[in-house]
Design a protein around this motif. Structure first.
Motif, PDB file in Angstrom:
ATOM      1  N   ALA A 121       0.819  -1.208   0.000  1.00 43.17           N
ATOM      2  CA  ALA A 121       0.000   0.000   0.000  1.00 43.17           C
ATOM      3  C   ALA A 121       0.855   1.262   0.000  1.00 43.17           C
ATOM      4  N   ARG A 122       2.057   1.162   0.596  1.00 45.71           N
ATOM      5  CA  ARG A 122       2.930   2.344   0.661  1.00 45.71           C
ATOM      6  C   ARG A 122       3.911   2.401  -0.503  1.00 45.71           C
ATOM      7  N   GLU A 123       3.726   1.519  -1.473  1.00 42.11           N
ATOM      8  CA  GLU A 123       4.681   1.461  -2.574  1.00 42.11           C
ATOM      9  C   GLU A 123       4.734   2.759  -3.357  1.00 42.11           C
ATOM     10  N   TRP A 124       3.592   3.420  -3.524  1.00 43.25           N
ATOM     11  CA  TRP A 124       3.574   4.674  -4.295  1.00 43.25           C
ATOM     12  C   TRP A 124       4.360   5.759  -3.579  1.00 43.25           C
ATOM     13  N   ILE A 125       4.349   5.729  -2.234  1.00 36.59           N
ATOM     14  CA  ILE A 125       5.134   6.709  -1.482  1.00 36.59           C
ATOM     15  C   ILE A 125       6.622   6.478  -1.722  1.00 36.59           C
ATOM     16  N   THR A 126       7.023   5.200  -1.718  1.00 35.44           N
ATOM     17  CA  THR A 126       8.431   4.884  -1.966  1.00 35.44           C
ATOM     18  C   THR A 126       8.860   5.352  -3.347  1.00 35.44           C
ATOM     19  N   ARG A 127       7.996   5.099  -4.354  1.00 37.80           N
ATOM     20  CA  ARG A 127       8.326   5.558  -5.713  1.00 37.80           C
ATOM     21  C   ARG A 127       8.426   7.076  -5.763  1.00 37.80           C
ATOM     22  N   LEU A 128       7.537   7.760  -5.050  1.00 36.50           N
ATOM     23  CA  LEU A 128       7.566   9.224  -5.053  1.00 36.50           C
ATOM     24  C   LEU A 128       8.835   9.754  -4.414  1.00 36.50           C
ATOM     25  N   LEU A 129       9.241   9.134  -3.292  1.00 33.82           N
ATOM     26  CA  LEU A 129      10.452   9.589  -2.613  1.00 33.82           C
ATOM     27  C   LEU A 129      11.692   9.315  -3.453  1.00 33.82           C
ATOM     28  N   LYS A 130      11.713   8.188  -4.172  1.00 36.37           N
ATOM     29  CA  LYS A 130      12.873   7.863  -4.993  1.00 36.37           C
ATOM     30  C   LYS A 130      12.963   8.762  -6.213  1.00 36.37           C
ATOM     31  N   SER A 131      11.819   9.074  -6.816  1.00 33.37           N
ATOM     32  CA  SER A 131      11.831   9.890  -8.033  1.00 33.37           C
ATOM     33  C   SER A 131      10.597  10.775  -8.062  1.00 33.37           C
ATOM     34  N   PRO A 132      10.667  11.986  -7.503  1.00 34.00           N
ATOM     35  CA  PRO A 132       9.487  12.842  -7.446  1.00 34.00           C
ATOM     36  C   PRO A 132       9.060  13.383  -8.802  1.00 34.00           C
ATOM     37  N   VAL A 133       9.920  13.278  -9.813  1.00 37.70           N
ATOM     38  CA  VAL A 133       9.581  13.834 -11.126  1.00 37.70           C
ATOM     39  C   VAL A 133       9.200  12.748 -12.131  1.00 37.70           C
ATOM     40  N   SER A 134       9.050  11.492 -11.691  1.00 36.88           N
ATOM     41  CA  SER A 134       8.688  10.416 -12.599  1.00 36.88           C
ATOM     42  C   SER A 134       7.784   9.429 -11.872  1.00 36.88           C
ATOM     43  N   GLN A 135       6.485   9.469 -12.167  1.00 41.00           N
ATOM     44  CA  GLN A 135       5.511   8.573 -11.553  1.00 41.00           C
ATOM     45  C   GLN A 135       4.634   7.970 -12.640  1.00 41.00           C
ATOM     46  N   LYS A 136       4.108   6.752 -12.373  1.00 40.87           N
ATOM     47  CA  LYS A 136       3.333   6.020 -13.366  1.00 40.87           C
ATOM     48  C   LYS A 136       2.025   5.540 -12.726  1.00 40.87           C
ATOM     49  N   ILE A 137       0.904   5.723 -13.449  1.00 40.13           N
ATOM     50  CA  ILE A 137      -0.414   5.315 -12.973  1.00 40.13           C
ATOM     51  C   ILE A 137      -1.104   4.550 -14.100  1.00 40.13           C
ATOM     52  N   GLY A 138      -1.487   3.282 -13.842  1.00 39.06           N
ATOM     53  CA  GLY A 138      -2.214   2.491 -14.827  1.00 39.06           C
ATOM     54  C   GLY A 138      -3.678   2.906 -14.891  1.00 39.06           C
ATOM     55  N   LEU A 139      -4.291   2.847 -16.111  1.00 34.55           N
ATOM     56  CA  LEU A 139      -5.675   3.295 -16.277  1.00 34.55           C
ATOM     57  C   LEU A 139      -6.611   2.166 -16.708  1.00 34.55           C
ATOM     58  N   PHE A 140      -6.386   1.541 -17.896  1.00 33.35           N
ATOM     59  CA  PHE A 140      -7.338   0.540 -18.365  1.00 33.35           C
ATOM     60  C   PHE A 140      -6.662  -0.409 -19.348  1.00 33.35           C
ATOM     61  N   ASN A 141      -7.395  -1.497 -19.711  1.00 38.94           N
ATOM     62  CA  ASN A 141      -6.915  -2.500 -20.654  1.00 38.94           C
ATOM     63  C   ASN A 141      -7.487  -2.188 -22.047  1.00 38.94           C
ATOM     64  N   PRO A 142      -6.602  -1.866 -23.025  1.00 38.05           N
ATOM     65  CA  PRO A 142      -7.101  -1.467 -24.354  1.00 38.05           C
ATOM     66  C   PRO A 142      -7.196  -2.624 -25.348  1.00 38.05           C
ATOM     67  N   SER A 143      -7.146  -3.882 -24.865  1.00 37.57           N
ATOM     68  CA  SER A 143      -7.082  -5.020 -25.787  1.00 37.57           C
ATOM     69  C   SER A 143      -8.262  -5.042 -26.748  1.00 37.57           C
ATOM     70  N   ALA A 144      -9.475  -4.810 -26.222  1.00 43.29           N
ATOM     71  CA  ALA A 144     -10.655  -4.879 -27.092  1.00 43.29           C
ATOM     72  C   ALA A 144     -10.582  -3.853 -28.219  1.00 43.29           C
ATOM     73  N   LEU A 145     -10.082  -2.669 -27.940  1.00 41.69           N
ATOM     74  CA  LEU A 145      -9.976  -1.627 -28.955  1.00 41.69           C
ATOM     75  C   LEU A 145      -8.899  -1.960 -29.982  1.00 41.69           C
TER      76      LEU A 145
END
Length: 720
Positions: A121-145
């Motif tokens: 659950a705290r993984e996003w905090i760790t990523r933010l502390l390691k690299s505050p200028v590079s973050q990634k957020i998944g949205l959806f699966n585009p396979s059908a399209l």
């Protein structure tokens, strides 16, 4: 020959475990230089793990029921392959477990499970502390399209013969247009890019470019039968950009297909740059042209430094690994480099798991060193760029990037090595070698002086005493000599028109006669005061007439010395107006040449350290020594040029301000002016030679530390 330790003292800790392959791991077989490699892809995280066929034979035995001790003994009795030492076996097991490829049968306790969930659950905090200028957020699966008829057809069109021809046309057209418009495209590039308004346009253009970049990856995956399972948003320096998970391309067996899928984004950006370049050349100044300019910039410079650079683990890295058939290029190189470092400091390097030969090992280590150096460069470039663009907030973010990208990971790695058992067992050997290495490094930095040289281009220019100036004024009536002709003292160079001066002298003579008549009348009438005023007027008229007679005498421009006549940079032509004091050209004798150079301010520390001499590199094999007394250096930096022949508009090497007038050309940047009075009689005016100034030796610390402090202070200091 060194003996290999077969057994490990840590074997008892894991011998009873029953490992098994995780169910979401997909296995693909690749062929690299005739050798089989297996690629394991975690479909839930997208992470990949490459392993040799021998290691995969061990992995096959991980069924969740067989103990590790039984697996190792089974390998020993089967004689199917060499028995790996237990340390090597444990190292493979550790890497597979850390990569999430295998599971073990140990039941986690409730507290351990809860702690794991909290860490997730705290993984996003760790990523933010390691690299505050590079973050990634998944949205959806585009396979059908993407798997629909329209997108599949588009994928075959783009990555087919028609798409290739269109791509080549865009690249070729863009390159030819860029060459034609190179000067206006690159003029004052730094100031144009860093303008606040341009940065805002760039932030808006970047996501659109990356959208096409990621769409190219997705279409390439679809073209060769794969699927994309995730689309998301990545924040790079707080700018949102799309991304797609194209990790299923790792399952493609063809090296060329995998390389094409990975390079699809880079190819798309170059095609965008080509089209934008053609449109930019036809666009009028305004917002649309600014958008096209930033598109060109982002699709070329940004791509070359990031996605298109194989030293970073972006697209070009995987393209290089596939084209050179070097799987896990960076990881294997780092592992080999770490082994060399451990051997150098006296630590046990552990089992050698690298299967490549000597040539491949050299290539892997060389890549690891180059990638590490480039990573340092990129981290500091981002930090300094943030500090320069965002002020105080940028300084904080820049320091954060350096800490998270360099200091913290390296400190963590050093701490892991420091507390390891091998360091504890050999700490005295390690301390002794580190002391020797530290002492030698300190001596290299602050004790041992190294030669110091400054090399700049210099232009052969005429000496000031060779210049010939006009002593009169008038229109050029006769040009007696051509440039390059020899002259002797008294030879006529040119004759100026005397009609205007003669008319003016006649007018003065008429005024003098009229004033003389008035003076006679005033004396006859006894008007003493008027007579004195007229006498003063006559004196002024006489002085003016004398000056005109001198000018009439100077209408014949003659040589005052022997030499070769050379026209001025703006040559006098027949009928052109010549003013008094105007330079007409030079009369060059054997000793009337010198060298002029424009030395950048960045070399100021070396110039202040002193100049012991110089060498002229006229041509390959033609090097000439220059005595120190022939070198003249202006101590203050200035934008003024020693000679206009240094200017780029005159064919010289110095970039000049286009708004400065021809009679007072100014350089774009202030610099130190250098003059050398011993160039050689065989050198021609305007010829460029290299001058290597020799300075007293200087230590590396004295050479670079003040420049580093100044550079960092300008961006992170109190007044930055």
């Amino acid at each position: 020959m060194a003996r290999v330790q077969l057994h490990s003292e840590d074997w008892y800790r894991v011998s009873a475990l029953c490992p098994r392959l995780r169910p979401q791991v997909q296995v693909a077989l690749h062929d690299y230089k005739g050798m089989p490699w297996y690629v394991l892809t975690d479909r839930s995280s997208g992470q990949t793990f490459r392993m040799t066929a021998d290691d995969f034979e061990i992995l096959r035995r991980f069924d969740g029921r067989t103990r590790i001790s039984e697996i190792w003994n089974g390998i020993a009795w089967s004689h199917e392959r060499d028995l790996p030492p237990q340390d090597e076996f444990l190292e493979l097991l550790s890497r597979l477990y850390d990569s999430g490829i295998i599971l073990v049968d140990a039941l986690p306790r409730a507290a351990t499970l809860a702690r794991g969930q909290e860490e997730k659950a705290r993984e996003w905090i760790t990523r933010l502390l390691k690299s505050p200028v590079s973050q990634k957020i998944g949205l959806f699966n585009p396979s059908a399209l993407l798997e629909g008829r329209v997108m599949t057809g588009l994928a075959h069109l783009v990555f087919g013969p028609v798409g290739l021809l269109l791509w080549l046309a865009a690249i070729l057209g863009g390159v030819l247009t860029a060459l034609s418009y190179w000067q206006p495209l690159t003029a004052n590039l730094g100031d144009r890019v860093l303008d606040p308004g341009n940065l805002l346009i760039m932030a808006c253009v970047y996501p659109a470019v990356k959208l096409i970049h990621e769409l190219a990856h997705a279409l390439a995956v679809r073209r060769f039968g794969g699927s994309v399972t995730q689309v998301g948003v990545m924040f790079l320096v707080f700018v949102p950009m799309p991304y797609v998970d194209a990790s299923q391309a790792n399952a493609f067996r063809s090296h060329g297909v995998r390389a094409l899928v990975t390079a699809a984004g880079i190819m798309a950006e170059f095609a965008i740059a080509g089209v934008a370049m053609i449109l930019w050349a036809e666009a009028d100044p305004g917002l649309w042209r600014a958008i096209l300019f930033n598109t060109i910039l982002l699709c070329t410079i940004s791509t070359i430094f990031f996605n298109g650079n194989p030293l970073l683990r972006f697209d070009a890295y995987f393209v290089l690994a596939d084209l050179t058939q070097t799987p896990a290029l960076g990881t294997r190189g780092q592992r080999l480099l770490m082994r060399l470092i451990k051997q150098l400091v006296g630590l046990d390097p552990g089992p050698d798991t690298e299967s490549g030969g000597t040539g491949e090992r050299v290539w892997l280590v060389s890549y690891a060193v180059a990638a590490a150096m480039y990573r340092v460069f990129i981290v500091f470039a981002i930090a300094f760029g943030l500090a320069q663009m965002l002020g105080m907030a940028g300084q904080i973010l820049g320091a954060w990037v350096v800490i998270g990208g360099l200091i913290w990971p390296n400190a963590k790695a050093l701490h892991g090595v420091a507390v390891s058992p091998e360091v504890r067992k050999r700490k005295w050997i390690l301390m002794r070698r580190l002391l020797i290495f530290g002492t030698a490094s300190l001596a290299m930095l602050v004790v041992i002086p190294f030669p110091l040289r400054t090399t700049v281009p210099a232009v052969v220019v005429p000496s000031p005493q060779a210049a010939l100036y006009s002593r009169g004024e008038g229109f050029a009536e006769t040009l007696a000599v051509e440039s390059g002709a020899p002259l002797l003292p008294g030879d006529v160079v040119m004759i100026l028109d005397r009609a205007a001066l003669a008319t003016e002298l006649d007018a003065l003579e008429a005024r003098r006669a009229a004033s003389a008549a008035r003076l006679l009348a005033a004396r006859n009438d006894g008007e003493t005061s008027l007579a004195q005023a007229i006498e003063a007027e006559l004196g002024a008229i006489a002085d003016g007439a004398a000056q005109i007679r001198d000018q009439l005498a100077a209408i014949r421009v003659v040589a005052d010395r022997a030499g070769q006549w050379v026209d001025a940079l703006t040559p006098v032509e027949r009928g052109m107006m010549v003013t008094r004091g105007q330079q007409l050209g030079w009369i060059l004798g054997p000793e009337d040449r010198r060298l002029a150079a424009h030395i950048p301010q960045s070399r100021g520390f070396a110039l202040r350290h002193g100049v012991q001499g110089a060498r002229l590199m006229v041509a390959p094999g033609d090097t000439r020594e220059v005595a120190p007394d022939a070198i003249a250096l202006r101590p203050d930096a200035s934008r003024s040029l020693v000679d206009p022949m240094l200017a780029d508009r005159m064919g010289g090497p110095v970039l000049t301000d286009l708004e400065s007038p021809p009679e007072a050309i100014l350089a774009l940047n202030a610099a130190f002016q250098l003059v050398i009075d011993a160039p050689g009689n065989d050198l021609q005016l305007g010829q460029t030679v290299l001058v290597k100034l020799v300075h007293p030796p200087m230590t590396l610390f004295d050479r670079y530390w003040p420049r580093i402090v100044t550079f960092v202070g300008e961006r992170f200091g109190a007044g930055a």
